[in-house]
Motif scaffolding. Structure first.
Motif, PDB file in Angstrom:
ATOM      1  N   GLY A   1       0.860  -1.184   0.000  1.00 44.06           N
ATOM      2  CA  GLY A   1       0.000   0.000   0.000  1.00 44.06           C
ATOM      3  C   GLY A   1       0.895   1.233   0.000  1.00 44.06           C
ATOM      4  N   PRO A   2       0.329   2.407   0.258  1.00 45.40           N
ATOM      5  CA  PRO A   2       1.149   3.625   0.290  1.00 45.40           C
ATOM      6  C   PRO A   2       2.369   3.491   1.209  1.00 45.40           C
ATOM      7  CG  PRO A   2      -1.164   4.195   0.344  1.00 45.40           C
ATOM      8  CD  PRO A   2      -1.098   2.695   0.411  1.00 45.40           C
TER       9      PRO A   2
ATOM     10  N   GLY B   1       4.050   0.757   2.267  1.00 46.19           N
ATOM     11  CA  GLY B   1       5.033  -0.205   1.753  1.00 46.19           C
ATOM     12  C   GLY B   1       5.768   0.330   0.534  1.00 46.19           C
TER      13      GLY B   1
ATOM     14  N   ILE C   1       6.103  -7.675  -0.742  1.00 47.96           N
ATOM     15  CA  ILE C   1       5.071  -8.657  -1.083  1.00 47.96           C
ATOM     16  C   ILE C   1       3.690  -8.139  -0.685  1.00 47.96           C
ATOM     17  CG2 ILE C   1       6.750 -10.522  -0.649  1.00 47.96           C
ATOM     18  CD1 ILE C   1       4.394 -11.340   1.404  1.00 47.96           C
TER      19      ILE C   1
ATOM     20  N   GLY D   1      -0.647  -0.930  -4.347  1.00 45.13           N
ATOM     21  CA  GLY D   1      -1.546   0.226  -4.167  1.00 45.13           C
ATOM     22  C   GLY D   1      -2.301   0.166  -2.854  1.00 45.13           C
TER      23      GLY D   1
ATOM     24  N   THR E   1       0.738 -12.648  -3.249  1.00 46.68           N
ATOM     25  CA  THR E   1       1.565 -13.510  -2.392  1.00 46.68           C
ATOM     26  C   THR E   1       1.267 -13.174  -0.936  1.00 46.68           C
ATOM     27  OG1 THR E   1       3.287 -13.488  -4.070  1.00 46.68           O
ATOM     28  CG2 THR E   1       3.974 -14.127  -1.855  1.00 46.68           C
ATOM     29  N   ARG E   2       1.049 -14.211  -0.128  1.00 48.14           N
ATOM     30  CA  ARG E   2       0.703 -13.929   1.284  1.00 48.14           C
ATOM     31  C   ARG E   2       1.630 -14.659   2.244  1.00 48.14           C
ATOM     32  NH1 ARG E   2      -2.624 -16.103  -1.866  1.00 48.14           N
ATOM     33  NH2 ARG E   2      -2.771 -18.364  -1.782  1.00 48.14           N
TER      34      ARG E   2
ATOM     35  N   GLY F   1     -15.964   0.452   2.979  1.00 49.71           N
ATOM     36  CA  GLY F   1     -14.761   0.275   2.159  1.00 49.71           C
ATOM     37  C   GLY F   1     -14.911  -0.948   1.279  1.00 49.71           C
ATOM     38  N   GLY F   2     -15.628  -1.932   1.785  1.00 52.11           N
ATOM     39  CA  GLY F   2     -15.875  -3.165   1.013  1.00 52.11           C
ATOM     40  C   GLY F   2     -16.615  -2.831  -0.270  1.00 52.11           C
TER      41      GLY F   2
ATOM     42  N   LYS G   1     -14.467  -0.615  -7.456  1.00 53.06           N
ATOM     43  CA  LYS G   1     -13.211  -0.537  -8.208  1.00 53.06           C
ATOM     44  C   LYS G   1     -12.998  -1.817  -9.025  1.00 53.06           C
ATOM     45  CE  LYS G   1     -10.991   2.709  -5.059  1.00 53.06           C
ATOM     46  NZ  LYS G   1     -10.059   2.921  -3.955  1.00 53.06           N
TER      47      LYS G   1
ATOM     48  N   LEU H   1     -14.278   7.684   5.369  1.00 59.99           N
ATOM     49  CA  LEU H   1     -14.439   6.666   4.321  1.00 59.99           C
ATOM     50  C   LEU H   1     -15.880   6.614   3.802  1.00 59.99           C
ATOM     51  CD1 LEU H   1     -12.992   4.509   2.738  1.00 59.99           C
ATOM     52  CD2 LEU H   1     -13.258   2.936   4.651  1.00 59.99           C
TER      53      LEU H   1
ATOM     54  N   SER I   1      -3.738   8.136   4.204  1.00 63.38           N
ATOM     55  CA  SER I   1      -2.645   7.754   3.304  1.00 63.38           C
ATOM     56  C   SER I   1      -1.443   8.700   3.405  1.00 63.38           C
ATOM     57  CB  SER I   1      -3.149   7.703   1.864  1.00 63.38           C
ATOM     58  OG  SER I   1      -3.670   8.963   1.509  1.00 63.38           O
TER      59      SER I   1
HETATM   60  C1  LIG Z   1     -11.526  -1.432   2.624  1.00 68.13           C
HETATM   61  C2  LIG Z   1     -10.818  -0.097   2.750  1.00 68.13           C
HETATM   62  C3  LIG Z   1     -10.985   0.895   1.760  1.00 68.13           C
HETATM   63  C4  LIG Z   1     -10.367   2.137   1.896  1.00 68.13           C
HETATM   64  N1  LIG Z   1     -10.575   3.095   0.930  1.00 68.13           N
HETATM   65  C5  LIG Z   1     -10.037   4.340   1.108  1.00 68.13           C
HETATM   66  C6  LIG Z   1     -10.290   5.402   0.178  1.00 68.13           C
HETATM   67  O1  LIG Z   1     -10.992   5.231  -0.790  1.00 68.13           O
HETATM   68  N2  LIG Z   1      -9.755   6.618   0.419  1.00 68.13           N
HETATM   69  C7  LIG Z   1      -8.960   6.861   1.501  1.00 68.13           C
HETATM   70  O2  LIG Z   1      -8.491   7.987   1.705  1.00 68.13           O
HETATM   71  N3  LIG Z   1      -8.680   5.872   2.379  1.00 68.13           N
HETATM   72  C8  LIG Z   1      -9.202   4.639   2.213  1.00 68.13           C
HETATM   73  N4  LIG Z   1      -8.940   3.659   3.124  1.00 68.13           N
HETATM   74  C9  LIG Z   1      -7.983   3.970   4.187  1.00 68.13           C
HETATM   75  C10 LIG Z   1      -6.639   3.479   3.645  1.00 68.13           C
HETATM   76  O3  LIG Z   1      -6.456   2.194   4.173  1.00 68.13           O
HETATM   77  C11 LIG Z   1      -5.400   4.270   3.997  1.00 68.13           C
HETATM   78  O4  LIG Z   1      -5.525   5.607   4.026  1.00 68.13           O
HETATM   79  C12 LIG Z   1      -4.144   3.836   3.225  1.00 68.13           C
HETATM   80  O5  LIG Z   1      -4.418   2.979   2.158  1.00 68.13           O
HETATM   81  C13 LIG Z   1      -3.248   3.164   4.234  1.00 68.13           C
HETATM   82  O6  LIG Z   1      -2.083   2.743   3.620  1.00 68.13           O
HETATM   83  P1  LIG Z   1      -1.232   1.533   4.218  1.00 68.13           P
HETATM   84  O7  LIG Z   1      -0.091   1.345   3.288  1.00 68.13           O
HETATM   85  O8  LIG Z   1      -0.950   1.750   5.646  1.00 68.13           O
HETATM   86  O9  LIG Z   1      -2.197   0.264   4.173  1.00 68.13           O
HETATM   87  P2  LIG Z   1      -3.025  -0.424   3.007  1.00 68.13           P
HETATM   88  O10 LIG Z   1      -3.342   0.523   1.937  1.00 68.13           O
HETATM   89  O11 LIG Z   1      -4.144  -1.122   3.696  1.00 68.13           O
HETATM   90  O12 LIG Z   1      -2.009  -1.509   2.432  1.00 68.13           O
HETATM   91  C14 LIG Z   1      -1.662  -2.681   3.112  1.00 68.13           C
HETATM   92  C15 LIG Z   1      -1.414  -3.769   2.090  1.00 68.13           C
HETATM   93  O13 LIG Z   1      -0.833  -4.895   2.739  1.00 68.13           O
HETATM   94  C16 LIG Z   1      -1.425  -6.067   2.262  1.00 68.13           C
HETATM   95  N5  LIG Z   1      -1.246  -7.088   3.305  1.00 68.13           N
HETATM   96  C17 LIG Z   1      -1.659  -7.050   4.583  1.00 68.13           C
HETATM   97  N6  LIG Z   1      -1.286  -8.156   5.245  1.00 68.13           N
HETATM   98  C18 LIG Z   1      -0.613  -8.917   4.363  1.00 68.13           C
HETATM   99  C19 LIG Z   1       0.014 -10.194   4.438  1.00 68.13           C
HETATM  100  N7  LIG Z   1       0.045 -10.895   5.576  1.00 68.13           N
HETATM  101  N8  LIG Z   1       0.588 -10.708   3.323  1.00 68.13           N
HETATM  102  C20 LIG Z   1       0.580  -9.982   2.166  1.00 68.13           C
HETATM  103  N9  LIG Z   1       0.018  -8.761   2.035  1.00 68.13           N
HETATM  104  C21 LIG Z   1      -0.580  -8.236   3.120  1.00 68.13           C
HETATM  105  C22 LIG Z   1      -2.870  -5.663   2.026  1.00 68.13           C
HETATM  106  O14 LIG Z   1      -3.535  -6.515   1.128  1.00 68.13           O
HETATM  107  C23 LIG Z   1      -2.714  -4.257   1.466  1.00 68.13           C
HETATM  108  O15 LIG Z   1      -2.580  -4.275   0.054  1.00 68.13           O
HETATM  109  C24 LIG Z   1      -9.540   2.390   3.012  1.00 68.13           C
HETATM  110  C25 LIG Z   1      -9.358   1.395   3.971  1.00 68.13           C
HETATM  111  C26 LIG Z   1      -9.982   0.165   3.851  1.00 68.13           C
HETATM  112  C27 LIG Z   1      -9.769  -0.879   4.917  1.00 68.13           C
END
Ligand SMILES: Cc1cc2nc3c(=O)[nH]c(=O)nc-3n(C[C@H](O)[C@H](O)[C@H](O)COP(=O)(O)OP(=O)(O)OC[C@H]3O[C@@H](n4cnc5c(N)ncnc54)[C@H](O)[C@@H]3O)c2cc1C
Length: 419
Positions: A13-14, A16, A33, A40, A75-76, A127-128, A134, A152, A288
């Motif tokens: 995500g942002p 990472g 990963i 994204g 990949t998880r 968010g779901g 999307k 959200l 983000s």
């Molecule tokens: C369902 C949902 C929708 C959202 N939509 C919006 C929006 O439209 N606008 C907005 O401003 N904010 C939105 N948010 C808030 C958003 O999460 C954050 O602002 C931003 O994306 C956080 O970035 P991050 O990198 O911390 O986490 P995330 O963006 O959540 O990225 C984390 C990534 O890690 C991956 N991951 C987690 N655990 C594992 C694992 N064990 N193995 C592999 N991969 C893993 C996840 O699949 C995900 O891709 C949303 C949140 C959720 C839960």
């Protein structure tokens, strides 16, 4: 097979992506990963109907251009396979990865709370629903109620409207006083103020929360409490989420300390375990912008660039202040603990009703007596709900961390036998 990396980042995500790009100029061998098919995370989730903003495209392009960064999508993480070693699984195989330093960027998920009718077809998280949109789910002509809490809800409404939904109501549980105080503070973050103005919707109401989803085979209407008055709104869809909770499970399994339901970090984004860092929403909800700057600090610190990391502290402080406002102004109304009735399912994987849990003393007690949290989602939904409803602590997760293939488990056993 075992692959070796200097730096392993979990989550693209942002946070990472920013961590990988900050660390990349050091020349370290970096792997990132993510269990999604494309980088994204949540906010920049890709899909047939996704419109990636310019910043997301820039980060993706920079990641693809960094020759020492390898992205493993879809990949998880299945298990901890040894010291500084994880077992990973993709669609075809399982493999081990060994790392010197790790950054957890596992993000957050929605808090879904049970209420009568919440398992009816047509009901999703806020968010779901956005993820579905999307991914290409059409909403043309469908009447939609959005409920729960947090910014959200407005973002989800905007995406749904673009996909053809007719918004009937956006029910925010926070009080008018809390929302007014939040709006007054927004002038400190002009970009956020502009975003809020653009997302504002005439269907938005404060002091409002869902009481029940109504329908026999599928959703037909939503019953809401709106400023203390009960109303019913006919609709085909309800998108309801009560804010976000940090994905701490992998951090907990690795022995990193968790505080206030998030992975605890110091100024360098370092966890309590040496050579382990965390950034973004797994360390607490903040949006983000905060995820990006925390990711960059963690990336620099992980490759020993303390000077560059420290230069970003003021930027982080600015977004931490925004996060504090979010958490304070959108705090949940304790009335939401009373939504579930005796026969309302809390664990929808294992059909466990509220009445089977109300008398239990802890999460483990509940699991042993009811199979709560033992289905395919492994408590990711009902565990968080129970934590909120009953103040239970969910214990450190055990391996496998996700439902997994038998041959991956065999590989784990083999890795453990051979040290
Ligand atoms: C369902 C949902 C929708 C959202 N939509 C919006 C929006 O439209 N606008 C907005 O401003 N904010 C939105 N948010 C808030 C958003 O999460 C954050 O602002 C931003 O994306 C956080 O970035 P991050 O990198 O911390 O986490 P995330 O963006 O959540 O990225 C984390 C990534 O890690 C991956 N991951 C987690 N655990 C594992 C694992 N064990 N193995 C592999 N991969 C893993 C996840 O699949 C995900 O891709 C949303 C949140 C959720 C839960």
């Amino acid at each position: 097979m075992t692959r070796d990396f200097d730096l392993l980042i979990i989550g693209a995500g942002p946070a990472g992506m920013a961590a990988a790009l900050a660390a990349a100029p050091s020349g370290a061998r970096i792997a990132i990963i993510d269990d999604n098919p494309a980088p994204g995370g949540q906010i920049w989730r890709d899909g047939v109907q996704a419109q990636l903003p310019a910043a997301a495209q820039r980060y993706r392009a920079a990641l693809a251009a960094a020759s020492n960064v390898q992205l493993f999508a879809a990949t998880r993480v299945v298990a901890i396979a040894g010291p500084q070693q994880l077992l990973l699984e993709d669609d075809n195989s399982a493999w081990n990865v060994r790392y010197s330093t790790l950054i957890l960027c596992t993000g957050a998920r929605e808090l879904l709370l049970p209420f009568p009718g919440w398992t009816l077809p047509g009901v999703t998280g806020a968010g779901g629903l956005q993820a579905l949109v999307k991914g290409g789910v059409p909403l043309t002509g469908e009447r939609l109620v959005i409920a729960g809490s947090g910014p959200l809800l407005l973002a989800s409404a905007a995406s749904a409207r673009k996909a053809g939904a007719q918004i009937q109501r956006i029910a925010e549980q926070a009080s008018l006083a809390a929302l007014s105080a939040f709006t007054l503070q927004l002038a400190r973050w002009p970009g956020k103020l502009l975003q809020a103005t653009q997302l504002l919707d005439s269907h938005y109401r404060s002091d409002s929360f869902v009481v029940a989803a109504l329908g026999s085979e599928k959703l037909e209407a939503v019953r809401l409490s709106q400023s203390g008055k009960i109303i019913e709104i006919p609709c085909e869809r309800l998108a309801c989420g009560f804010g976000l909770i940090a994905n701490t499970q992998l951090g907990q399994a690795l022995g990193c300390r968790v505080a206030d339901q998030a992975i605890a970090v110091d100024d360098w984004q370092a966890c309590s375990r040496t050579d382990h860092y965390a950034a973004g929403e797994c360390t607490g909800f903040g949006g983000s912008e905060l995820a990006l700057v925390e990711g960059a600090i963690a990336g620099h610190a992980a490759v020993g660039e303390q000077h560059q990391a420290r230069a970003l502290w003021p930027q982080r402080a600015r977004w931490q202040a925004f996060a504090r406002q979010l958490n304070r102004r959108f705090a949940l109304n304790p009335q939401l603990k009373q939504l579930a009735e005796a026969d309302t399912l809390v664990c929808r994987c294992e059909d466990v009703p509220y009445s089977a849990l109300a008398e239990r003393s802890s999460w483990v007690d509940a699991k042993l007596h009811s199979r709560c949290g033992m289905g395919p989602c492994q408590g990711r939904i009902c565990g968080a709900a129970c934590e909120y409803l009953f103040d239970w602590q969910t214990p450190t997760p055990r391996v496998p961390l996700t439902p997994t293939r038998i041959d991956s488990l065999l590989q784990l056993a083999e890795a453990q036998v051979h040290g």
